[in-house]
Design a protein around this motif. Sequence first.
Motif, mmCIF file in Angstrom:
data_model
loop_
_atom_site.group_PDB
_atom_site.id
_atom_site.type_symbol
_atom_site.label_atom_id
_atom_site.label_comp_id
_atom_site.label_asym_id
_atom_site.label_seq_id
_atom_site.Cartn_x
_atom_site.Cartn_y
_atom_site.Cartn_z
ATOM 1 N N LEU A 15 -3.459 19.047 -3.269
ATOM 2 C CA LEU A 15 -2.453 18.852 -4.319
ATOM 3 C C LEU A 15 -2.051 17.384 -4.453
ATOM 4 C CD1 LEU A 15 -0.218 22.007 -3.799
ATOM 5 C CD2 LEU A 15 -1.788 21.535 -5.694
ATOM 6 N N LEU A 16 -1.871 16.705 -3.316
ATOM 7 C CA LEU A 16 -1.548 15.279 -3.378
ATOM 8 C C LEU A 16 -2.643 14.497 -4.085
ATOM 9 C CD1 LEU A 16 -0.047 14.499 0.151
ATOM 10 C CD2 LEU A 16 1.118 14.342 -2.051
ATOM 11 N N MET A 17 -3.878 14.785 -3.724
ATOM 12 C CA MET A 17 -5.011 14.072 -4.327
ATOM 13 C C MET A 17 -5.093 14.345 -5.825
ATOM 14 S SD MET A 17 -7.328 12.002 -3.609
ATOM 15 C CE MET A 17 -8.943 11.659 -3.080
ATOM 16 N N ILE A 18 -4.949 15.593 -6.213
ATOM 17 C CA ILE A 18 -5.080 15.948 -7.622
ATOM 18 C C ILE A 18 -3.922 15.406 -8.450
ATOM 19 C CG2 ILE A 18 -5.058 17.919 -9.220
ATOM 20 C CD1 ILE A 18 -6.672 19.442 -7.018
ATOM 21 N N VAL A 19 -2.710 15.493 -7.920
ATOM 22 C CA VAL A 19 -1.527 15.043 -8.667
ATOM 23 C C VAL A 19 -1.443 13.521 -8.737
ATOM 24 C CG1 VAL A 19 0.997 14.984 -8.613
ATOM 25 C CG2 VAL A 19 -0.201 17.136 -8.245
ATOM 26 N N PHE A 20 -1.730 12.845 -7.608
ATOM 27 C CA PHE A 20 -1.529 11.399 -7.591
ATOM 28 C C PHE A 20 -2.722 10.587 -8.087
ATOM 29 C CE2 PHE A 20 1.882 12.487 -4.513
ATOM 30 C CZ PHE A 20 2.924 11.990 -5.274
ATOM 31 N N THR A 21 -3.895 11.204 -8.223
ATOM 32 C CA THR A 21 -5.061 10.461 -8.709
ATOM 33 C C THR A 21 -4.804 9.812 -10.064
ATOM 34 O OG1 THR A 21 -6.675 11.682 -7.420
ATOM 35 C CG2 THR A 21 -7.464 10.683 -9.440
ATOM 36 N N PRO A 22 -4.324 10.536 -11.070
ATOM 37 C CA PRO A 22 -4.120 9.874 -12.365
ATOM 38 C C PRO A 22 -3.014 8.811 -12.334
ATOM 39 C CG PRO A 22 -3.873 12.267 -12.563
ATOM 40 C CD PRO A 22 -4.062 11.957 -11.128
ATOM 41 N N ILE A 23 -2.077 8.960 -11.423
ATOM 42 C CA ILE A 23 -0.959 8.020 -11.349
ATOM 43 C C ILE A 23 -1.391 6.705 -10.716
ATOM 44 C CG2 ILE A 23 1.317 7.615 -10.309
ATOM 45 C CD1 ILE A 23 1.694 10.730 -10.472
ATOM 46 N N PHE A 24 -2.075 6.792 -9.570
ATOM 47 C CA PHE A 24 -2.404 5.589 -8.812
ATOM 48 C C PHE A 24 -3.745 4.960 -9.165
ATOM 49 C CE2 PHE A 24 0.638 7.549 -5.799
ATOM 50 C CZ PHE A 24 1.542 6.513 -5.770
ATOM 51 N N GLU A 25 -4.597 5.693 -9.812
ATOM 52 C CA GLU A 25 -5.961 5.227 -10.043
ATOM 53 C C GLU A 25 -6.044 3.947 -10.877
ATOM 54 O OE1 GLU A 25 -9.869 7.819 -10.517
ATOM 55 O OE2 GLU A 25 -8.504 7.951 -12.195
ATOM 56 N N SER A 26 -5.142 3.780 -11.804
ATOM 57 C CA SER A 26 -5.257 2.641 -12.714
ATOM 58 C C SER A 26 -4.332 1.476 -12.365
ATOM 59 C CB SER A 26 -5.003 3.101 -14.151
ATOM 60 O OG SER A 26 -3.731 3.692 -14.241
ATOM 61 N N VAL A 27 -3.597 1.532 -11.251
ATOM 62 C CA VAL A 27 -2.746 0.409 -10.851
ATOM 63 C C VAL A 27 -3.435 -0.386 -9.756
ATOM 64 C CG1 VAL A 27 -0.599 1.545 -11.523
ATOM 65 C CG2 VAL A 27 -1.441 1.801 -9.200
ATOM 66 N N ALA A 28 -2.989 -1.626 -9.572
ATOM 67 C CA ALA A 28 -3.666 -2.539 -8.654
ATOM 68 C C ALA A 28 -3.737 -1.997 -7.227
ATOM 69 C CB ALA A 28 -2.973 -3.885 -8.669
ATOM 70 N N ILE A 29 -2.652 -1.544 -6.682
ATOM 71 C CA ILE A 29 -2.645 -1.046 -5.311
ATOM 72 C C ILE A 29 -3.135 0.396 -5.233
ATOM 73 C CG2 ILE A 29 -0.278 -0.211 -5.290
ATOM 74 C CD1 ILE A 29 -0.531 -1.875 -2.380
ATOM 75 N N GLY A 30 -3.367 0.990 -6.375
ATOM 76 C CA GLY A 30 -3.773 2.388 -6.441
ATOM 77 C C GLY A 30 -5.044 2.695 -5.686
ATOM 78 N N ARG A 31 -5.987 1.772 -5.684
ATOM 79 C CA ARG A 31 -7.252 1.984 -4.973
ATOM 80 C C ARG A 31 -6.986 2.231 -3.491
ATOM 81 N NH1 ARG A 31 -12.774 3.159 -4.983
ATOM 82 N NH2 ARG A 31 -13.633 2.137 -3.194
ATOM 83 N N ASN A 32 -6.074 1.455 -2.908
ATOM 84 C CA ASN A 32 -5.738 1.630 -1.493
ATOM 85 C C ASN A 32 -5.045 2.966 -1.246
ATOM 86 O OD1 ASN A 32 -6.778 -0.915 -1.030
ATOM 87 N ND2 ASN A 32 -4.798 -1.914 -1.235
ATOM 88 N N VAL A 33 -4.144 3.337 -2.139
ATOM 89 C CA VAL A 33 -3.453 4.623 -2.021
ATOM 90 C C VAL A 33 -4.467 5.759 -2.133
ATOM 91 C CG1 VAL A 33 -1.743 6.151 -3.080
ATOM 92 C CG2 VAL A 33 -1.274 3.707 -2.878
ATOM 93 N N MET A 34 -5.395 5.640 -3.076
ATOM 94 C CA MET A 34 -6.411 6.670 -3.262
ATOM 95 C C MET A 34 -7.314 6.774 -2.026
ATOM 96 S SD MET A 34 -5.668 8.077 -6.017
ATOM 97 C CE MET A 34 -7.046 9.189 -5.906
ATOM 98 N N ASP A 35 -7.636 5.642 -1.410
ATOM 99 C CA ASP A 35 -8.452 5.669 -0.194
ATOM 100 C C ASP A 35 -7.730 6.417 0.927
ATOM 101 O OD1 ASP A 35 -10.637 4.362 -1.261
ATOM 102 O OD2 ASP A 35 -9.987 2.382 -0.588
ATOM 103 N N VAL A 36 -6.435 6.175 1.067
ATOM 104 C CA VAL A 36 -5.655 6.866 2.091
ATOM 105 C C VAL A 36 -5.613 8.367 1.802
ATOM 106 C CG1 VAL A 36 -3.323 7.157 3.038
ATOM 107 C CG2 VAL A 36 -4.265 4.868 2.732
ATOM 108 N N LEU A 37 -5.339 8.732 0.540
ATOM 109 C CA LEU A 37 -5.298 10.146 0.172
ATOM 110 C C LEU A 37 -6.651 10.820 0.389
ATOM 111 C CD1 LEU A 37 -3.115 10.109 -3.064
ATOM 112 C CD2 LEU A 37 -2.498 11.015 -0.818
ATOM 113 N N PHE A 38 -7.719 10.100 0.060
ATOM 114 C CA PHE A 38 -9.057 10.655 0.249
ATOM 115 C C PHE A 38 -9.350 10.854 1.734
ATOM 116 C CE2 PHE A 38 -13.669 10.730 0.317
ATOM 117 C CZ PHE A 38 -13.932 11.604 -0.733
ATOM 118 N N CYS A 39 -8.924 9.918 2.573
ATOM 119 C CA CYS A 39 -9.112 10.061 4.023
ATOM 120 C C CYS A 39 -8.341 11.268 4.555
ATOM 121 C CB CYS A 39 -8.674 8.790 4.745
ATOM 122 S SG CYS A 39 -9.748 7.382 4.451
ATOM 123 N N VAL A 40 -7.105 11.436 4.085
ATOM 124 C CA VAL A 40 -6.302 12.587 4.499
ATOM 125 C C VAL A 40 -6.982 13.885 4.067
ATOM 126 C CG1 VAL A 40 -4.102 13.787 4.111
ATOM 127 C CG2 VAL A 40 -4.117 11.331 4.559
#
Length: 183
Positions: A15-40
């Motif tokens: 749920l975190l990955m699905i909900v936060f992907t569109p939010i963080f994907e297009s911002v500068a720090i979003g790539r790092n957040v997405m990497d953490v979520l993907f690792c989790v």
Amino acid sequence: MNARHNPYLLLGSLLLMIVFTPIFESVAIGRNVMDVLFCVLTVAIVLALDVRQSVRISAVVLAVSVLIVRLTGVIVIGENFFISGYSLSLALIIMAFFSLMKSILAAKFVSLDVIVDAISAYLLIGVAWSFIFLIIHTFVPTAFDFGEIDGYELWSKYLYLSFMTLTTLGYGDITSTNSIVQI
């Protein structure tokens, strides 16, 4: 279910990955957040596996490979690199799906854990199809028409396409432009 099987961790990370992907994907720090979520999510998938020890070891090796490819993707860019990353992720997701289905079908009664496993399995189907769409897009870049001029597609668009297809809503805002994809 084995004692290490935690259905809530997998559902929560999905749920975190699905909900936060569109939010963080297009911002500068979003790539790092997405990497953490993907690792989790990757760790949650391995922990959710209710399988023999030998299969679990294979899953850990696969998960480590997925994480290495994902985390080094910032440094190494190339078409084959992305295909291998998507394929490894897809293999891990399929392994988790079949493990969940085995657990669901083996349950003697429907409990909250079984319901959470079923929801997670459904979400894994959507995530798996998003990776399949990414692999198709890597081989055939014009396979999907997102209606964008710049051609920049984000994973969230493939998640969106996947869940719109899975739920049979199909708004029509993303269309397949290749006969292979239309099948």
